[in-house]
Design a protein around this motif. Structure first.
Motif, PDB file in Angstrom:
ATOM      1  N   UNK A   6       0.826  -1.207   0.000  1.00  0.00           N
ATOM      2  CA  UNK A   6       0.000   0.000   0.000  1.00  0.00           C
ATOM      3  C   UNK A   6       0.864   1.263   0.000  1.00  0.00           C
ATOM      4  N   UNK A   7       1.961   1.245   0.766  1.00  0.00           N
ATOM      5  CA  UNK A   7       2.875   2.390   0.780  1.00  0.00           C
ATOM      6  C   UNK A   7       3.468   2.583  -0.609  1.00  0.00           C
ATOM      7  N   UNK A   8       3.867   1.491  -1.260  1.00  0.00           N
ATOM      8  CA  UNK A   8       4.415   1.593  -2.607  1.00  0.00           C
ATOM      9  C   UNK A   8       3.388   2.175  -3.574  1.00  0.00           C
ATOM     10  N   UNK A   9       2.151   1.700  -3.514  1.00  0.00           N
ATOM     11  CA  UNK A   9       1.123   2.205  -4.414  1.00  0.00           C
ATOM     12  C   UNK A   9       0.916   3.708  -4.237  1.00  0.00           C
ATOM     13  N   UNK A  10       0.988   4.164  -3.005  1.00  0.00           N
ATOM     14  CA  UNK A  10       0.756   5.581  -2.735  1.00  0.00           C
ATOM     15  C   UNK A  10       1.959   6.451  -3.078  1.00  0.00           C
ATOM     16  N   UNK A  11       3.157   5.929  -2.907  1.00  0.00           N
ATOM     17  CA  UNK A  11       4.356   6.761  -3.073  1.00  0.00           C
ATOM     18  C   UNK A  11       5.096   6.502  -4.377  1.00  0.00           C
ATOM     19  N   UNK A  12       5.007   5.280  -4.908  1.00  0.00           N
ATOM     20  CA  UNK A  12       5.776   4.914  -6.088  1.00  0.00           C
ATOM     21  C   UNK A  12       7.264   4.781  -5.796  1.00  0.00           C
ATOM     22  N   UNK A  13       7.614   4.693  -4.515  1.00  0.00           N
ATOM     23  CA  UNK A  13       9.009   4.609  -4.095  1.00  0.00           C
ATOM     24  C   UNK A  13       9.574   3.232  -4.445  1.00  0.00           C
ATOM     25  N   UNK A  14      10.641   3.220  -5.242  1.00  0.00           N
ATOM     26  CA  UNK A  14      11.231   1.954  -5.687  1.00  0.00           C
ATOM     27  C   UNK A  14      11.817   1.158  -4.519  1.00  0.00           C
ATOM     28  N   UNK A  15      12.353   1.832  -3.514  1.00  0.00           N
ATOM     29  CA  UNK A  15      12.894   1.130  -2.347  1.00  0.00           C
ATOM     30  C   UNK A  15      11.800   0.366  -1.610  1.00  0.00           C
ATOM     31  N   UNK A  16      10.614   0.954  -1.553  1.00  0.00           N
ATOM     32  CA  UNK A  16       9.488   0.276  -0.909  1.00  0.00           C
ATOM     33  C   UNK A  16       9.094  -0.956  -1.705  1.00  0.00           C
ATOM     34  N   UNK A  17       9.111  -0.836  -3.031  1.00  0.00           N
ATOM     35  CA  UNK A  17       8.793  -1.984  -3.888  1.00  0.00           C
ATOM     36  C   UNK A  17       9.816  -3.102  -3.694  1.00  0.00           C
ATOM     37  N   UNK A  18      11.093  -2.740  -3.648  1.00  0.00           N
ATOM     38  CA  UNK A  18      12.138  -3.745  -3.456  1.00  0.00           C
ATOM     39  C   UNK A  18      12.002  -4.431  -2.100  1.00  0.00           C
ATOM     40  N   UNK A  19      11.635  -3.668  -1.086  1.00  0.00           N
ATOM     41  CA  UNK A  19      11.390  -4.252   0.234  1.00  0.00           C
ATOM     42  C   UNK A  19      10.220  -5.230   0.163  1.00  0.00           C
ATOM     43  N   UNK A  20       9.167  -4.839  -0.527  1.00  0.00           N
ATOM     44  CA  UNK A  20       7.998  -5.707  -0.699  1.00  0.00           C
ATOM     45  C   UNK A  20       8.398  -7.022  -1.369  1.00  0.00           C
ATOM     46  N   UNK A  21       9.190  -6.932  -2.449  1.00  0.00           N
ATOM     47  CA  UNK A  21       9.598  -8.132  -3.173  1.00  0.00           C
ATOM     48  C   UNK A  21      10.481  -9.032  -2.295  1.00  0.00           C
ATOM     49  N   UNK A  22      11.347  -8.427  -1.500  1.00  0.00           N
ATOM     50  CA  UNK A  22      12.200  -9.202  -0.595  1.00  0.00           C
ATOM     51  C   UNK A  22      11.350  -9.937   0.442  1.00  0.00           C
ATOM     52  N   UNK A  23      10.366  -9.254   0.988  1.00  0.00           N
ATOM     53  CA  UNK A  23       9.476  -9.883   1.974  1.00  0.00           C
ATOM     54  C   UNK A  23       8.669 -11.000   1.320  1.00  0.00           C
TER      55      UNK A  23
END
Length: 46
Positions: A6-23
């Motif tokens: 949800x944070x990634x969808x709202x911010x578009x932050x690539x670091x958040x996406x990478x964290x999501x993929x790692x999790x």
């Protein structure tokens, strides 16, 4: 994990996406390891 997506969808932050993929990757690895551990308990190799 939902929160991270949800944070990634709202911010578009690539670091958040990478964290999501790692999790996501870690969550997929856990069940296999658990099943192997349970199999070893049921059928110990001598």
């Amino acid at each position: 994990m939902d929160f991270t997506w949800k944070v990634f969808l709202q911010t578009g932050n690539i670091d958040t996406y990478l964290l999501f993929k790692e999790m996501e990757k870690e969550n997929q690895e856990i069940p296999g390891n658990l099943n192997e551990e349970l199999a070893n308990i049921d059928f110990p190799v001598s």
